[in-house]
Design a protein around this motif. Structure first.
Motif, PDB file in Angstrom:
ATOM      1  N   PHE A   8       0.843  -1.195   0.000  1.00 41.41           N
ATOM      2  CA  PHE A   8       0.000   0.000   0.000  1.00 41.41           C
ATOM      3  C   PHE A   8       0.881   1.249   0.000  1.00 41.41           C
ATOM      4  O   PHE A   8       1.746   1.407   0.868  1.00 41.41           O
ATOM      5  CB  PHE A   8      -0.927  -0.002   1.216  1.00 41.41           C
ATOM      6  N   SER A  12      -2.562   5.448   0.253  1.00 44.86           N
ATOM      7  CA  SER A  12      -3.435   4.398   0.787  1.00 44.86           C
ATOM      8  C   SER A  12      -3.308   4.229   2.296  1.00 44.86           C
ATOM      9  O   SER A  12      -4.116   3.539   2.912  1.00 44.86           O
ATOM     10  CB  SER A  12      -3.133   3.052   0.117  1.00 44.86           C
ATOM     11  N   VAL A  13      -2.273   4.845   2.903  1.00 41.41           N
ATOM     12  CA  VAL A  13      -2.117   4.771   4.362  1.00 41.41           C
ATOM     13  C   VAL A  13      -2.008   6.185   4.950  1.00 41.41           C
ATOM     14  O   VAL A  13      -1.385   6.404   5.987  1.00 41.41           O
ATOM     15  CB  VAL A  13      -0.870   3.930   4.776  1.00 41.41           C
ATOM     16  N   HIS A  18      -7.763   5.619   6.420  1.00 38.55           N
ATOM     17  CA  HIS A  18      -7.250   4.896   5.252  1.00 38.55           C
ATOM     18  C   HIS A  18      -6.743   3.509   5.649  1.00 38.55           C
ATOM     19  O   HIS A  18      -6.904   2.544   4.919  1.00 38.55           O
ATOM     20  CB  HIS A  18      -6.106   5.669   4.591  1.00 38.55           C
ATOM     21  N   MET A  19      -6.122   3.432   6.819  1.00 39.50           N
ATOM     22  CA  MET A  19      -5.574   2.145   7.263  1.00 39.50           C
ATOM     23  C   MET A  19      -6.699   1.143   7.554  1.00 39.50           C
ATOM     24  O   MET A  19      -6.525  -0.056   7.410  1.00 39.50           O
ATOM     25  CB  MET A  19      -4.682   2.342   8.489  1.00 39.50           C
ATOM     26  N   VAL A  22      -7.308  -0.475   4.444  1.00 38.97           N
ATOM     27  CA  VAL A  22      -6.281  -1.496   4.211  1.00 38.97           C
ATOM     28  C   VAL A  22      -6.674  -2.779   4.950  1.00 38.97           C
ATOM     29  O   VAL A  22      -6.636  -3.877   4.386  1.00 38.97           O
ATOM     30  CB  VAL A  22      -4.894  -0.991   4.704  1.00 38.97           C
ATOM     31  N   LYS A  25      -9.306  -4.742   3.181  1.00 40.71           N
ATOM     32  CA  LYS A  25      -8.769  -5.484   2.032  1.00 40.71           C
ATOM     33  C   LYS A  25      -8.023  -6.741   2.495  1.00 40.71           C
ATOM     34  O   LYS A  25      -8.128  -7.806   1.890  1.00 40.71           O
ATOM     35  CB  LYS A  25      -7.813  -4.604   1.224  1.00 40.71           C
ATOM     36  N   VAL A  38       1.922  -7.749   4.307  1.00 43.12           N
ATOM     37  CA  VAL A  38       1.642  -6.364   3.920  1.00 43.12           C
ATOM     38  C   VAL A  38       2.967  -5.586   3.867  1.00 43.12           C
ATOM     39  O   VAL A  38       3.834  -5.776   4.710  1.00 43.12           O
ATOM     40  CB  VAL A  38       0.671  -5.701   4.930  1.00 43.12           C
ATOM     41  N   VAL A  40       4.221  -1.489   3.423  1.00 42.60           N
ATOM     42  CA  VAL A  40       3.680  -0.125   3.346  1.00 42.60           C
ATOM     43  C   VAL A  40       4.747   0.928   3.101  1.00 42.60           C
ATOM     44  O   VAL A  40       5.918   0.754   3.431  1.00 42.60           O
ATOM     45  CB  VAL A  40       2.882   0.276   4.617  1.00 42.60           C
ATOM     46  N   VAL A  83      -0.339   0.512  11.073  1.00 48.25           N
ATOM     47  CA  VAL A  83      -1.124  -0.472  10.306  1.00 48.25           C
ATOM     48  C   VAL A  83      -1.252  -1.777  11.108  1.00 48.25           C
ATOM     49  O   VAL A  83      -2.327  -2.384  11.165  1.00 48.25           O
ATOM     50  CB  VAL A  83      -0.506  -0.713   8.903  1.00 48.25           C
ATOM     51  N   TYR A 174      -1.190  -1.746  -4.404  1.00 44.78           N
ATOM     52  CA  TYR A 174      -2.415  -0.939  -4.260  1.00 44.78           C
ATOM     53  C   TYR A 174      -2.045   0.535  -4.305  1.00 44.78           C
ATOM     54  O   TYR A 174      -1.139   0.976  -3.600  1.00 44.78           O
ATOM     55  CB  TYR A 174      -3.106  -1.248  -2.933  1.00 44.78           C
ATOM     56  N   SER A 233      -6.619   1.090  -4.296  1.00 46.57           N
ATOM     57  CA  SER A 233      -7.034   0.704  -2.944  1.00 46.57           C
ATOM     58  C   SER A 233      -8.379   1.318  -2.595  1.00 46.57           C
ATOM     59  O   SER A 233      -8.902   1.106  -1.516  1.00 46.57           O
ATOM     60  CB  SER A 233      -5.979   1.073  -1.901  1.00 46.57           C
TER      61      SER A 233
END
Ligand code: ASP
Ligand code: MG
Length: 410
Positions: A8, A12-13, A18-19, A22, A25, A38, A40, A83, A174, A233
């Protein structure tokens, strides 16, 4: 069960909200029975913020590249921890890892290191227990245990390297776009998100101006045969799969995409003596000044003198022109001319390998729009032309339509 690396990017973070997205997903994949790692980036524009702080604190005379890596790596350290917390609170056991903790070993070059090896043991152990490892992108450690970073945008490369090492079934990047498009949708309204594209095409598109993926990541994925997917994402679409040519089951379309760069310039040396060593006499001092040259054209000589043209990035034009004037004087060339309002446009497709006439069709389309071609260069799967910048959008639209790129290939 599949093993997935899900990377991501910064957008996306960008926040805890936003997290949570994540986490949703990741949950979908875990519920489907898949193993997930994952990777990031730093939150939002954090890396830019850190870079500008460093600029304030540095002086050019003192080498602080090692310290810059220590600083920049903090961005990703913040996002892995957050995250992992957000994943854990939504019932997905997770654990954060810095580059050093998973032993992402790099060479010693600060600020643009290359990954040499990854010790996957800790990750394998956690995956075996159903834990989701959350790994910091962009960073590693060198031989002397100093923190290193891989160069801007390097998290994609971390994700692919991990996917290769862990033999993942897919590496998913993503991001904030839907995938890889036939061309820039801001220029051509009918641009379409591609379902599949080959590694080779993606590399050509990336080097020719498409910015979706870190080129090094695509190279690495191609080398280790890691299926790579770029997707948004922010929705559930499946994005673009970048894969080996054998996996494109249907016959490839003639061309897959159109790339362009606006920020180009060209310089020409007229009346150069046609002698051995001339090209290196001209380009040697240019490369010594760290100026990158793109297309190079030298004409046949009729009267033992010839013309020599090359393109370069517009920002290097003034510096290169000064160097060239000096060269011209020393070798007795007639004149230096230049143009800073050109653009380069390329069509890319593995399909052109097995089909004749793609170049002539491209030239016909441009001729029909009365667009003059100033330079041409080709590779096995790409044809590039230099044209006047003001016709770029017209050219891109005409080619997109004539090569039927708006229609999914059936
Ligand atoms: N955070 C780093 C950058 O902005 C690495 C990355 O995002 O891939 O360049
Ligand atoms: Mg980033």
């Amino acid at each position: 069960m599949a093993r997935l690396v899900m990377k991501f990017g910064g957008t996306s973070v960008a926040s805890i909200k936003h997290m949570e997205n994540v986490a949703a997903k990741v949950r979908t994949e875990k519920l489907a029975g898949n193993e997930v790692v994952v990777v990031v980036s730093a939150m939002g524009d954090e890396t830019d913020r850190l870079v500008s702080l460093a600029e304030e604190a540095q002086v050019p005379e003192v080498d602080t590249r090692r310290e810059l890596d220590v600083l920049l790596s903090t961005g990703e350290q913040v996002s892995i921890a957050l995250v992992a917390m957000v994943l854990s609170r939504s019932g997905l056991p997770a654990k954060s890892f810095t580059g050093a903790q998973v032993a992402i070993k790099t060479d010693g070059v600060h600020n643009r290191s290359r990954i040499l090896e990854i010790d996957a043991e800790r990750l394998e152990a956690d995956l075996g227990k159903g834990i989701v490892p959350v790994v910091a992108g962009f960073q590693g450690v060198n031989e002397s245990s100093d923190i290193t970073t891989l160069g801007r945008g390097g998290s994609d490369t971390t994700a692919v390297a991990l996917a290769a090492r862990l033999k993942a079934d897919e590496c998913r990047i993503y991001t904030d776009v839907e995938g890889v498009f036939t061309t820039d949708p801001r220029i051509v309204e009918t641009a379409r998100c591609l379902e599949r594209i080959t590694f080779e095409e993606m590399l050509e598109l990336a080097s020719l101006g498409s910015k979706v993926l870190h080129t090094r990541a695509v190279e690495l994925a191609s080398k280790f045969h890691v299926p790579l997917r770029v997707l948004s994402s922010f929705n559930d679409s499946t994005g673009t799969l970048i894969t080996r040519e054998e996996n494109i089951t249907m016959e490839a379309p003639l061309i897959s995409g159109i790339a362009f760069t606006k920020n180009e310039a060209k310089l020409t040396l007229l009346g150069v003596p046609d002698l051995p060593g001339i090209a290196s006499t001209i380009l040697g001092p240019i490369s010594a000044a760290n100026i990158e040259v793109d297309m190079i054209v030298q004409n046949v000589s009729a009267d033992r003198s010839t013309d020599f043209t090359f393109t370069l990035s517009r920002q290097d034009y003034d510096q290169a022109a000064v160097i060239l004037e000096a060269i011209a004087a020393s070798m007795g060339a007639r004149e230096v001319t230049g143009d800073t309002s050109i653009a380069k446009l390329s069509i890319v497709g593995v399909g052109m390998r097995s089909h004749a006439g793609v170049a002539s069709k491209m030239f016909e389309v441009l001729a029909a729009e009365s667009i003059n071609i100033q330079m041409i260069s080709t590779s096995e799967i790409a044809i590039s032309v230099v044209i006047d910048e003001k016709y770029l959008e017209l050219a891109a639209r005409a080619l997109h339509s004539e090569f039927d790129l708006a229609e999914p290939f059936a």
